[in-house]
Scaffold this motif. Structure first.
Motif, PDB file in Angstrom:
ATOM      1  N   LEU A 129       0.819  -1.207   0.000  1.00  0.00           N
ATOM      2  CA  LEU A 129       0.000   0.000   0.000  1.00  0.00           C
ATOM      3  C   LEU A 129       0.856   1.263   0.000  1.00  0.00           C
ATOM      4  CD1 LEU A 129      -2.761  -1.077   2.565  1.00  0.00           C
ATOM      5  CD2 LEU A 129      -2.790  -1.294   0.070  1.00  0.00           C
ATOM      6  N   ARG A 130       2.161   1.093   0.247  1.00  0.00           N
ATOM      7  CA  ARG A 130       3.082   2.213   0.145  1.00  0.00           C
ATOM      8  C   ARG A 130       3.396   2.474  -1.320  1.00  0.00           C
ATOM      9  NH1 ARG A 130       7.734   2.593   4.671  1.00  0.00           N
ATOM     10  NH2 ARG A 130       8.349   4.164   3.133  1.00  0.00           N
ATOM     11  N   ALA A 131       3.329   3.722  -1.742  1.00  0.00           N
ATOM     12  CA  ALA A 131       3.655   4.053  -3.130  1.00  0.00           C
ATOM     13  C   ALA A 131       5.115   3.781  -3.459  1.00  0.00           C
ATOM     14  CB  ALA A 131       3.323   5.522  -3.397  1.00  0.00           C
ATOM     15  N   ASP A 132       5.968   3.755  -2.427  1.00  0.00           N
ATOM     16  CA  ASP A 132       7.405   3.591  -2.643  1.00  0.00           C
ATOM     17  C   ASP A 132       7.917   2.215  -2.202  1.00  0.00           C
ATOM     18  OD1 ASP A 132       7.041   3.861   0.061  1.00  0.00           O
ATOM     19  OD2 ASP A 132       8.701   5.277   0.360  1.00  0.00           O
ATOM     20  N   TRP A 133       7.055   1.218  -2.165  1.00  0.00           N
ATOM     21  CA  TRP A 133       7.434  -0.071  -1.589  1.00  0.00           C
ATOM     22  C   TRP A 133       8.623  -0.719  -2.312  1.00  0.00           C
ATOM     23  CZ3 TRP A 133       7.718  -4.619  -4.280  1.00  0.00           C
ATOM     24  CH2 TRP A 133       7.085  -4.659  -5.528  1.00  0.00           C
ATOM     25  N   TYR A 134       8.805  -0.431  -3.586  1.00  0.00           N
ATOM     26  CA  TYR A 134       9.822  -1.082  -4.409  1.00  0.00           C
ATOM     27  C   TYR A 134      11.182  -0.388  -4.329  1.00  0.00           C
ATOM     28  CZ  TYR A 134       8.620   2.941  -7.212  1.00  0.00           C
ATOM     29  OH  TYR A 134       8.388   4.237  -7.606  1.00  0.00           O
ATOM     30  N   THR A 135      11.292   0.709  -3.617  1.00  0.00           N
ATOM     31  CA  THR A 135      12.507   1.533  -3.654  1.00  0.00           C
ATOM     32  C   THR A 135      13.638   0.889  -2.852  1.00  0.00           C
ATOM     33  OG1 THR A 135      11.805   2.806  -1.728  1.00  0.00           O
ATOM     34  CG2 THR A 135      11.175   3.659  -3.899  1.00  0.00           C
ATOM     35  N   ASP A 136      14.845   1.365  -3.115  1.00  0.00           N
ATOM     36  CA  ASP A 136      16.008   0.904  -2.361  1.00  0.00           C
ATOM     37  C   ASP A 136      15.851   1.177  -0.873  1.00  0.00           C
ATOM     38  OD1 ASP A 136      17.266   0.104  -4.711  1.00  0.00           O
ATOM     39  OD2 ASP A 136      18.410   1.968  -4.922  1.00  0.00           O
ATOM     40  N   GLU A 183      11.483   2.142 -12.946  1.00  0.00           N
ATOM     41  CA  GLU A 183      11.643   1.530 -14.262  1.00  0.00           C
ATOM     42  C   GLU A 183      12.935   0.722 -14.393  1.00  0.00           C
ATOM     43  OE1 GLU A 183       9.295   1.559 -16.604  1.00  0.00           O
ATOM     44  OE2 GLU A 183       8.026   2.676 -15.188  1.00  0.00           O
ATOM     45  N   ASP A 184      13.714   0.618 -13.343  1.00  0.00           N
ATOM     46  CA  ASP A 184      14.964  -0.151 -13.398  1.00  0.00           C
ATOM     47  C   ASP A 184      14.645  -1.620 -13.105  1.00  0.00           C
ATOM     48  OD1 ASP A 184      17.528  -1.089 -13.401  1.00  0.00           O
ATOM     49  OD2 ASP A 184      18.262   0.204 -11.784  1.00  0.00           O
ATOM     50  N   TRP A 185      14.089  -2.299 -14.097  1.00  0.00           N
ATOM     51  CA  TRP A 185      13.556  -3.646 -13.905  1.00  0.00           C
ATOM     52  C   TRP A 185      14.622  -4.697 -13.598  1.00  0.00           C
ATOM     53  CZ3 TRP A 185       8.828  -3.721 -12.475  1.00  0.00           C
ATOM     54  CH2 TRP A 185       7.954  -2.713 -12.927  1.00  0.00           C
ATOM     55  N   TYR A 194      14.270  -6.794 -10.200  1.00  0.00           N
ATOM     56  CA  TYR A 194      14.263  -8.253 -10.164  1.00  0.00           C
ATOM     57  C   TYR A 194      15.312  -8.758  -9.176  1.00  0.00           C
ATOM     58  CZ  TYR A 194      14.710 -13.141 -11.452  1.00  0.00           C
ATOM     59  OH  TYR A 194      14.767 -14.520 -11.405  1.00  0.00           O
ATOM     60  N   ALA A 195      16.503  -8.167  -9.204  1.00  0.00           N
ATOM     61  CA  ALA A 195      17.582  -8.599  -8.309  1.00  0.00           C
ATOM     62  C   ALA A 195      17.164  -8.450  -6.847  1.00  0.00           C
ATOM     63  CB  ALA A 195      18.847  -7.803  -8.593  1.00  0.00           C
ATOM     64  N   LYS A 196      16.530  -7.345  -6.513  1.00  0.00           N
ATOM     65  CA  LYS A 196      16.069  -7.152  -5.135  1.00  0.00           C
ATOM     66  C   LYS A 196      14.975  -8.163  -4.781  1.00  0.00           C
ATOM     67  CE  LYS A 196      15.244  -2.697  -5.625  1.00  0.00           C
ATOM     68  NZ  LYS A 196      14.861  -1.303  -5.291  1.00  0.00           N
ATOM     69  N   LEU A 238      19.997 -10.895 -17.525  1.00  0.00           N
ATOM     70  CA  LEU A 238      19.355 -10.091 -16.489  1.00  0.00           C
ATOM     71  C   LEU A 238      19.213  -8.639 -16.931  1.00  0.00           C
ATOM     72  CD1 LEU A 238      18.241  -9.576 -13.660  1.00  0.00           C
ATOM     73  CD2 LEU A 238      20.610  -9.412 -12.841  1.00  0.00           C
ATOM     74  N   GLN A 239      20.228  -8.088 -17.561  1.00  0.00           N
ATOM     75  CA  GLN A 239      20.177  -6.687 -17.979  1.00  0.00           C
ATOM     76  C   GLN A 239      19.128  -6.438 -19.041  1.00  0.00           C
ATOM     77  OE1 GLN A 239      24.367  -6.202 -18.865  1.00  0.00           O
ATOM     78  NE2 GLN A 239      24.748  -5.115 -16.929  1.00  0.00           N
ATOM     79  N   GLY A 240      18.681  -7.494 -19.689  1.00  0.00           N
ATOM     80  CA  GLY A 240      17.614  -7.356 -20.677  1.00  0.00           C
ATOM     81  C   GLY A 240      16.221  -7.497 -20.093  1.00  0.00           C
ATOM     82  N   TYR A 241      16.136  -7.660 -18.777  1.00  0.00           N
ATOM     83  CA  TYR A 241      14.829  -7.877 -18.156  1.00  0.00           C
ATOM     84  C   TYR A 241      13.973  -6.611 -18.209  1.00  0.00           C
ATOM     85  CZ  TYR A 241      14.881 -12.590 -16.217  1.00  0.00           C
ATOM     86  OH  TYR A 241      14.837 -13.947 -16.074  1.00  0.00           O
ATOM     87  N   THR A 242      12.685  -6.842 -18.507  1.00  0.00           N
ATOM     88  CA  THR A 242      11.680  -5.784 -18.519  1.00  0.00           C
ATOM     89  C   THR A 242      10.637  -6.078 -17.456  1.00  0.00           C
ATOM     90  OG1 THR A 242      10.293  -6.962 -20.099  1.00  0.00           O
ATOM     91  CG2 THR A 242      12.014  -5.516 -21.004  1.00  0.00           C
TER      92      THR A 242
END
Length: 642
Positions: A154-161, A299-301, A305-307, A538-542
């Motif tokens: 529910l956090r807008a920033d849940w995916y951030t570092d 957008e850094d997919w 993915y790594a995280k 991995l670098q080609g992941y979208t």
């Protein structure tokens, strides 16, 4: 992108009922079974308090009830044989109660309905939207289901570092972060050199004392696999489906920097360690500092993915080792050995006994249902591997090395420095160390009163000696790291640890599961697709690749999603006020044992004082969006009771 497969309502509902409601029904039924039968001892029933019995007679009765077992490949536990007179096996595992237990409109099929009808396209944004919409609908309707409860998604920033890193400090498993060894610093430096990443090389060379890792690379070694063998479960068959679908795993190591101002920041992830960094896929964060600009984290997919892979890898450590084994199963060994060696009149028994409430029956349930029904269907391991990992984690548990001050220092967090600005965000460490201090002060007051001659009294205590011996024995708890207690200080530490495991430690790693695990993309239990085997791949992941890794496409995948989302909800039930540590501390001054009663008032006062201190810590941490109150004494359970 996997095809979204419309589901047969009956088959899907049956699968949900047989899994989620099995847990609910069996939890209640097994509690009833233990409580009703004197032949099925649980620590939630009253002790054998026959005042006419001598201590030896008391112990003989308890040894008849508390017998060891290692059946079904689990670590030593209580031997229990259910009888038909108590509760039939079919009654324990009866699961088809969907209409009474769970509203069809708020199960996982509702989560997928808009995707199946084409009203939502399967993207990360649409998954987030679905969680938020269902949450709001549940709140508006006054429901108390899995969607009504808050979750990290529910956090807008849940995916951030920032949110990813903070979970290592105040999340569901805040025990994995440790100061990076020189070997890891060298390995990541070599990877940075090979990738011509001079900025990463500079960071690795300039501040080695600020480098930390979460290291899960020992999985293959623990399981007896080859250095490059895959971590994969072929899939558990599901009723109505020809075969299960594979679950893929990885053994990651994640590198962080911890700045002097206390910002933990991820800088690299080795997705799946296979023999060496050079033979594995390692990716560096484009944002090498927490305040870096110019990178769109959303957008850094490849990095996202790594995280996600790092979190998924650590899910296994949390569920099998840190949670199930190192709290539930270790505490069961303590309970059985104590019941067999400490008469009810013994002061150590009377100090420890209140911290065993419900634990035995819950563990019984975990072995019969939780492991083969939940973990086997979710984890990227076969059932025999799961049990083997549990056994290895149990026998290798370092009892004295896990005393809170010792364990924290071994990971690079000296308790004398936890109030420094560098560690102000590590609330788990700051609070668990204070819990230890308060518990130890109470135990010390009790035992110094009960053992007035100090070390001499301890060495003369034959019951204590028997308890320690049985904890270490191959015919007993089989825990070789358990101390041979010979001094009063050693005894105080040992008893404190027995309480710490059952109460604040279990609380810290259990009761945040709903918040961090029910939003599956934050911490999936396994992947639905293999982990990439080259950095170029991995670098080609979208976004499409990242979503495809989640268990969301086919029928069996969706059952896994449901388990990942809903079982943490069941395991995070709120502690009843009468079962919290604050209420227990308040009751100690009324104990019939004079040593406990004498220590009770000071104990209660110190426990109550923790709330104000921990509230202060919470206000000091940088992330003020998600509060950290899991070690508030008003919500710390006095025992492992869920």
């Amino acid at each position: 992108m996997p095809l979204i497969i419309p589901l047969t309502p009956a088959s899907y509902v049956n699968s949900i009922v047989s899994t989620v409601n099995a847990y609910k029904d069996a939890r209640d039924a097994i509690e009833k079974m233990f409580d009703q039968s004197s032949a099925l001892p649980d620590s939630s029933v009253a002790p054998i308090a026959d005042k006419t019995l001598t201590d030896q007679e008391n112990l003989k009765k308890k040894r008849d009830l508390y017998r060891w077992s290692t059946e079904n490949a689990y670590p030593p536990h209580l031997y229990v044989v259910p009888t038909e007179e108590v509760l039939a096996k079919e009654q324990i595992f009866q699961a088809d109660r969907l209409a009474q237990v769970q509203d069809m409109g708020h199960t996982v099929p509702k989560f997928f309905s808009e995707f199946d009808k084409g009203e939502l396209t399967l993207t990360m944004a649409s998954i987030e939207k679905r969680y938020k919409d269902l949450h709001q609908a549940a709140v508006d309707a006054g429901l108390k289901d899995v969607y009504a409860a808050p979750n990290v998604g529910l956090r807008a920033d849940w995916y951030t570092d920032a949110v990813f890193a903070q979970q290592q400090l105040t999340g569901v498993n805040p025990t994995g972060l440790k100061q990076a060894s020189q070997e890891w610093i060298t390995a990541f430096s070599q990877a940075a050199a090979e990738q011509k990443n001079t900025a990463a090389q500079k960071i690795l060379a300039s501040s080695p004392s600020s480098l930390y890792v979460v290291d899960n690379t020992d999985y293959r070694y623990i399981l007896g696999l080859g250095a490059k063998d895959p971590l994969i479960a072929q899939g558990v068959p599901i009723p109505g489906v020809p075969a299960g679908q594979p679950a893929f795993g990885c053994a990651s190591v994640t590198l962080y920097t911890l700045s002097d101002c206390g910002k933990l920041h991820p800088i690299a992830v080795c997705l799946d360690y296979k023999n060496s960094i050079q033979e594995s896929v390692t990716i560096f964060n484009k944002r090498l500092t927490f305040d870096a600009q110019g990178v769109d984290e959303k957008e850094d997919w490849p990095w996202r993915y790594a995280k996600m892979a790092s979190s998924m890898s650590d899910w296994l450590r949390h569920e099998l080792t840190i949670h199930l084994t190192e709290t539930h199963l270790i505490e069961e060994g303590i309970i059985v050995a104590a019941q067999r060696n400490l008469p009810d009149s013994h002061v150590i028994y009377q100090v420890l006994y209140p911290h065993w409430y419900k634990t035995m029956s819950l563990n019984f349930l975990a072995r019969l249902i939780l492991v083969p029904t939940f973990i086997e269907k979710v984890a990227p391991l076969e059932l025999d591997q799961i049990k083997y990992m549990i056994r290895q984690s149990y026998v290798n548990f370092d009892f004295t090395g896990r005393y809170a001050p010792t364990e924290l220092k071994s990971r690079g967090f000296d308790t004398s420095k936890l109030d420094d600005p560098k560690f102000h965000n590590y609330l788990y460490a700051r609070e668990i160390s204070k819990c230890w201090d308060v518990l130890r002060a109470y135990v010390s007051d009790v035992l110094r009163s009960a053992y007035p001659k100090g070390d001499a009294d301890v060495r003369a205590d034959k019951y204590l000696a028997g308890f320690c011996a049985e904890m270490r024995s191959l015919q007993g708890a089989q825990l070789p790291s358990f101390p041979v207690v010979k001094t009063l200080n050693e005894l105080i530490d040992m008893v404190t640890m027995c309480i710490q495991i059952a109460s604040p430690q279990h609380n810290a790693i259990n009761y945040l599961q709903q918040f961090y695990l029910s939003f599956v993309p934050n911490r999936p239990g396994s992947f639905a697709a293999p982990v990439p085997t080259t950095l170029a791949e991995l670098q080609g992941y979208t976004e499409e690749h990242v979503v495809a890794a989640l268990p969301i496409g086919g029928f069996a995948d969706r059952v896994e999603w449901m388990l990942m989302a809903q079982v943490p909800f069941l395991l995070s039930a709120e502690v009843d006020p009468e079962s919290n540590i604050e209420e227990y501390a308040a009751s100690t001054s009324k104990s019939s044992n004079p040593h406990i009663a004498k220590a009770g008032a000071a104990f209660s006062k110190k426990i109550q004082a923790l709330k104000g201190l921990f509230d202060k810590y919470d206000k000091q941490k940088d992330d003020q969006v998600t509060a950290y109150h899991v070690l508030d004494p008003k919500v710390i359970a006095q025992s492992i009771l869920i």
